[in-house]
Write an enzyme that holds these catalytic residues in place. Structure first.
Site, PDB file in Angstrom:
ATOM      1  N   ASN A 152      -1.123  12.506 -10.076  1.00 45.03           N
ATOM      2  CA  ASN A 152      -0.877  12.371 -11.276  1.00 45.03           C
ATOM      3  C   ASN A 152      -0.519  13.713 -12.099  1.00 45.03           C
ATOM      4  O   ASN A 152      -0.391  13.763 -13.267  1.00 45.03           O
ATOM      5  CB  ASN A 152      -2.199  11.916 -12.191  1.00 45.03           C
ATOM      6  CG  ASN A 152      -2.478  10.494 -11.585  1.00 45.03           C
ATOM      7  OD1 ASN A 152      -1.834   9.719 -11.211  1.00 45.03           O
ATOM      8  ND2 ASN A 152      -3.724  10.158 -11.694  1.00 45.03           N
ATOM      9  N   TRP A 165       2.758   3.395 -14.611  1.00 48.07           N
ATOM     10  CA  TRP A 165       2.713   2.940 -13.060  1.00 48.07           C
ATOM     11  C   TRP A 165       1.337   3.563 -12.245  1.00 48.07           C
ATOM     12  O   TRP A 165       0.788   2.847 -11.871  1.00 48.07           O
ATOM     13  CB  TRP A 165       3.814   3.442 -12.262  1.00 48.07           C
ATOM     14  CG  TRP A 165       3.782   3.209 -10.771  1.00 48.07           C
ATOM     15  CD1 TRP A 165       3.231   3.947  -9.850  1.00 48.07           C
ATOM     16  CD2 TRP A 165       3.935   2.083 -10.139  1.00 48.07           C
ATOM     17  NE1 TRP A 165       3.396   3.467  -8.719  1.00 48.07           N
ATOM     18  CE2 TRP A 165       3.769   2.199  -8.624  1.00 48.07           C
ATOM     19  CE3 TRP A 165       4.175   0.650 -10.387  1.00 48.07           C
ATOM     20  CZ2 TRP A 165       3.683   1.106  -7.712  1.00 48.07           C
ATOM     21  CZ3 TRP A 165       4.513  -0.313  -9.676  1.00 48.07           C
ATOM     22  CH2 TRP A 165       4.257   0.091  -8.109  1.00 48.07           C
ATOM     23  N   HIS A 166       1.126   4.874 -12.771  1.00 45.09           N
ATOM     24  CA  HIS A 166      -0.049   5.572 -12.140  1.00 45.09           C
ATOM     25  C   HIS A 166      -1.131   4.797 -12.891  1.00 45.09           C
ATOM     26  O   HIS A 166      -2.308   4.834 -12.089  1.00 45.09           O
ATOM     27  CB  HIS A 166      -0.149   6.747 -12.289  1.00 45.09           C
ATOM     28  CG  HIS A 166       0.892   7.522 -11.086  1.00 45.09           C
ATOM     29  ND1 HIS A 166       0.386   8.173 -10.256  1.00 45.09           N
ATOM     30  CD2 HIS A 166       2.352   7.397 -11.072  1.00 45.09           C
ATOM     31  CE1 HIS A 166       1.445   8.566  -9.362  1.00 45.09           C
ATOM     32  NE2 HIS A 166       2.622   8.251  -9.968  1.00 45.09           N
ATOM     33  N   ASP A 167      -1.344   4.559 -14.182  1.00 46.81           N
ATOM     34  CA  ASP A 167      -2.343   4.083 -14.688  1.00 46.81           C
ATOM     35  C   ASP A 167      -2.670   2.786 -14.158  1.00 46.81           C
ATOM     36  O   ASP A 167      -3.940   2.458 -13.926  1.00 46.81           O
ATOM     37  CB  ASP A 167      -1.997   3.757 -16.448  1.00 46.81           C
ATOM     38  CG  ASP A 167      -3.318   3.068 -16.953  1.00 46.81           C
ATOM     39  OD1 ASP A 167      -4.299   3.635 -16.845  1.00 46.81           O
ATOM     40  OD2 ASP A 167      -2.895   2.395 -17.929  1.00 46.81           O
ATOM     41  N   ARG A 189       6.536   6.383 -15.132  1.00 42.52           N
ATOM     42  CA  ARG A 189       5.437   6.791 -14.121  1.00 42.52           C
ATOM     43  C   ARG A 189       4.067   6.829 -14.563  1.00 42.52           C
ATOM     44  O   ARG A 189       3.172   6.364 -14.035  1.00 42.52           O
ATOM     45  CB  ARG A 189       5.969   8.358 -13.750  1.00 42.52           C
ATOM     46  CG  ARG A 189       5.151   8.986 -12.533  1.00 42.52           C
ATOM     47  CD  ARG A 189       5.702  10.045 -12.222  1.00 42.52           C
ATOM     48  NE  ARG A 189       4.758  10.798 -11.269  1.00 42.52           N
ATOM     49  CZ  ARG A 189       3.932  11.978 -11.873  1.00 42.52           C
ATOM     50  NH1 ARG A 189       4.540  12.612 -12.759  1.00 42.52           N
ATOM     51  NH2 ARG A 189       2.913  12.627 -10.926  1.00 42.52           N
TER      52      ARG A 189
END
Length: 97
Positions: free
Chosen positions: A61, A28-30, A25
């Protein structure tokens, strides 16, 4: 230090803490704000690790700067910046997880 040492440390972390999903995660968010139209974006310089501004404060986030980055901090302390960047460590951690 080499990539094999970093990978081994990440494997040990994932096995010990069962933290694979949150590391995926984090990566992915980065990368999730990358724009293929302008070829820009992403979380520049892994700034999500700073909870006082920017990406670290975004609701989507939530928990990542403290929990996921916290899991990786001992590895980051060992290898960043001499061997790998924070952002590359996050991407590698997701791939190892």
């Amino acid at each position: 230090m080499s990539l094999s040492y970093i990978t081994a440390d990440i494997k040990a972390l994932v096995t010990e803490k069962s933290c694979g999903p949150v590391l995926i995660r984090l990566s992915w968010h980065d990368a999730g704000v990358y724009s293929t139209g302008s070829l820009t974006g992403g979380c520049p310089n892994a700034v999500m690790r700073f909870t006082d501004a920017g990406e670290g404060k975004f609701g989507a986030n939530a928990g990542l700067p403290d929990v996921a980055v916290g899991f990786l901090q001992p590895i980051a302390d060992k290898y960043v910046p001499e061997t790998i960047s924070h952002a590359d460590l996050w991407a590698l951690a997701a791939n190892v997880a």
